[in-house]
Design an enzyme around this catalytic site. Structure first.
Site, mmCIF file in Angstrom:
data_model
loop_
_atom_site.group_PDB
_atom_site.id
_atom_site.type_symbol
_atom_site.label_atom_id
_atom_site.label_comp_id
_atom_site.label_asym_id
_atom_site.label_seq_id
_atom_site.Cartn_x
_atom_site.Cartn_y
_atom_site.Cartn_z
ATOM 1 N N ARG A 51 -25.017 -9.485 8.574
ATOM 2 C CA ARG A 51 -23.648 -10.004 8.509
ATOM 3 C C ARG A 51 -23.070 -10.186 9.910
ATOM 4 O O ARG A 51 -22.396 -11.178 10.190
ATOM 5 C CB ARG A 51 -22.768 -9.082 7.656
ATOM 6 C CG ARG A 51 -21.286 -9.433 7.665
ATOM 7 C CD ARG A 51 -21.028 -10.876 7.240
ATOM 8 N NE ARG A 51 -19.643 -11.252 7.372
ATOM 9 C CZ ARG A 51 -19.069 -11.717 8.491
ATOM 10 N NH1 ARG A 51 -19.773 -11.834 9.602
ATOM 11 N NH2 ARG A 51 -17.802 -12.062 8.498
ATOM 12 N N ILE A 65 -14.424 -4.184 10.134
ATOM 13 C CA ILE A 65 -14.816 -3.999 8.735
ATOM 14 C C ILE A 65 -16.175 -4.674 8.494
ATOM 15 O O ILE A 65 -16.261 -5.750 7.893
ATOM 16 C CB ILE A 65 -13.750 -4.537 7.758
ATOM 17 C CG1 ILE A 65 -12.368 -3.986 8.102
ATOM 18 C CG2 ILE A 65 -14.116 -4.169 6.316
ATOM 19 C CD1 ILE A 65 -11.234 -4.519 7.242
ATOM 20 N N PRO A 66 -17.246 -4.042 8.989
ATOM 21 C CA PRO A 66 -18.582 -4.582 8.698
ATOM 22 C C PRO A 66 -18.805 -4.560 7.190
ATOM 23 O O PRO A 66 -18.384 -3.609 6.514
ATOM 24 C CB PRO A 66 -19.533 -3.610 9.406
ATOM 25 C CG PRO A 66 -18.698 -2.786 10.306
ATOM 26 C CD PRO A 66 -17.300 -2.835 9.795
ATOM 27 N N HIS A 67 -19.445 -5.585 6.661
ATOM 28 C CA HIS A 67 -19.652 -5.650 5.227
ATOM 29 C C HIS A 67 -20.861 -6.494 4.880
ATOM 30 O O HIS A 67 -21.384 -7.214 5.725
ATOM 31 C CB HIS A 67 -18.407 -6.198 4.511
ATOM 32 C CG HIS A 67 -17.969 -7.530 5.030
ATOM 33 N ND1 HIS A 67 -17.196 -7.677 6.161
ATOM 34 C CD2 HIS A 67 -18.209 -8.780 4.576
ATOM 35 C CE1 HIS A 67 -16.973 -8.968 6.378
ATOM 36 N NE2 HIS A 67 -17.577 -9.645 5.432
ATOM 37 N N GLY A 68 -21.296 -6.373 3.646
ATOM 38 C CA GLY A 68 -22.437 -7.135 3.174
ATOM 39 C C GLY A 68 -22.653 -6.895 1.695
ATOM 40 O O GLY A 68 -21.836 -6.247 1.042
#
Length: 153
Positions: A51, A65-68
Site C-alpha cells: 500500500r 494510517i497505513p492500511h490494506g
C-alpha cells in the site's frame, strides 16, 4: 462503527522503537500478528508495504494510517503505535508522524474500510487526544483514551 470493534488492547504499542518508515511498518505488522496470530506477521508486512508503494499514508499533524486488505481476514482489524520522537513517513505536511493506526480489512470490504478511515481521521483532529496519548504510560491507558475519544466523536 466504533474503534472498540476492531482494536484490541494487545495491538497497542505505546512506544515504538522505529526510526524509519520501514521499521514502523515492521513494528505495526508485528503488533497485528500478536493480536491476530492466525495471520503471519510477514503477510501483514507485505500488505502494508504494498500500500505504501502506491503513495504514503502519512496524513497531517503527526498522523499516519497505513492500511490494506487481506482475503483471509473475516473482519476489519487494527493496531496502534506511538513514536514519541516521530518518524519521517512522507506525510502530506512534511512533518514527522507520531501516531500510527494500521488497518487491515477483508478483501471485499471497501465500505467498512472507508468508514474506519473516516472515523480515525475525525478523532485524530483532537490535540487533547494526541497530548493524552503522548503522556500515557502503557497500552491499556492509550487504548482507553482512544475509546473515550471515539465515544465522544
Amino acid at each position: 462503527m466504533r474503534i472498540a470493534e476492531f482494536l484490541k488492547v494487545e495491538a497497542v504499542t505505546p512506544a515504538l522503537g522505529a526510526t524509519s518508515k520501514s521499521d514502523v511498518l515492521r513494528e505495526l505488522a508485528s503488533a497485528l500478528s500478536r493480536a491476530w496470530p492466525q495471520v503471519p506477521e510477514a503477510r501483514f508486512l507485505h500488505v502494508l508495504e504494498e500500500r505504501e508503494k502506491l503513495g504514503s499514508t502519512g496524513m497531517e499533524k503527526g498522523v499516519a494510517i497505513p492500511h490494506g486488505r487481506l482475503a483471509e481476514l473475516p473482519t476489519l482489524i487494527a493496531c496502534f503505535g506511538v513514536s514519541r520522537e516521530g518518524v519521517d513517513f512522507d506525510a502530506r505536511d512534511g512533518q514527522k508522524s507520531q501516531f500510527f493506526f494500521a488497518l487491515v480489512a477483508p478483501e471485499n470490504s471497501a465500505g467498512l474500510h472507508l468508514k474506519a478511515l473516516s472515523r480515525l481521521s475525525r478523532i485524530f483532529r483532537s490535540d487533547v487526544l494526541k497530548d493524552g496519548i503522548l503522556a500515557a504510560s502503557d497500552a491499556p491507558a492509550v487504548h482507553a483514551l482512544l475509546l473515550n475519544e471515539d465515544a465522544r466523536a
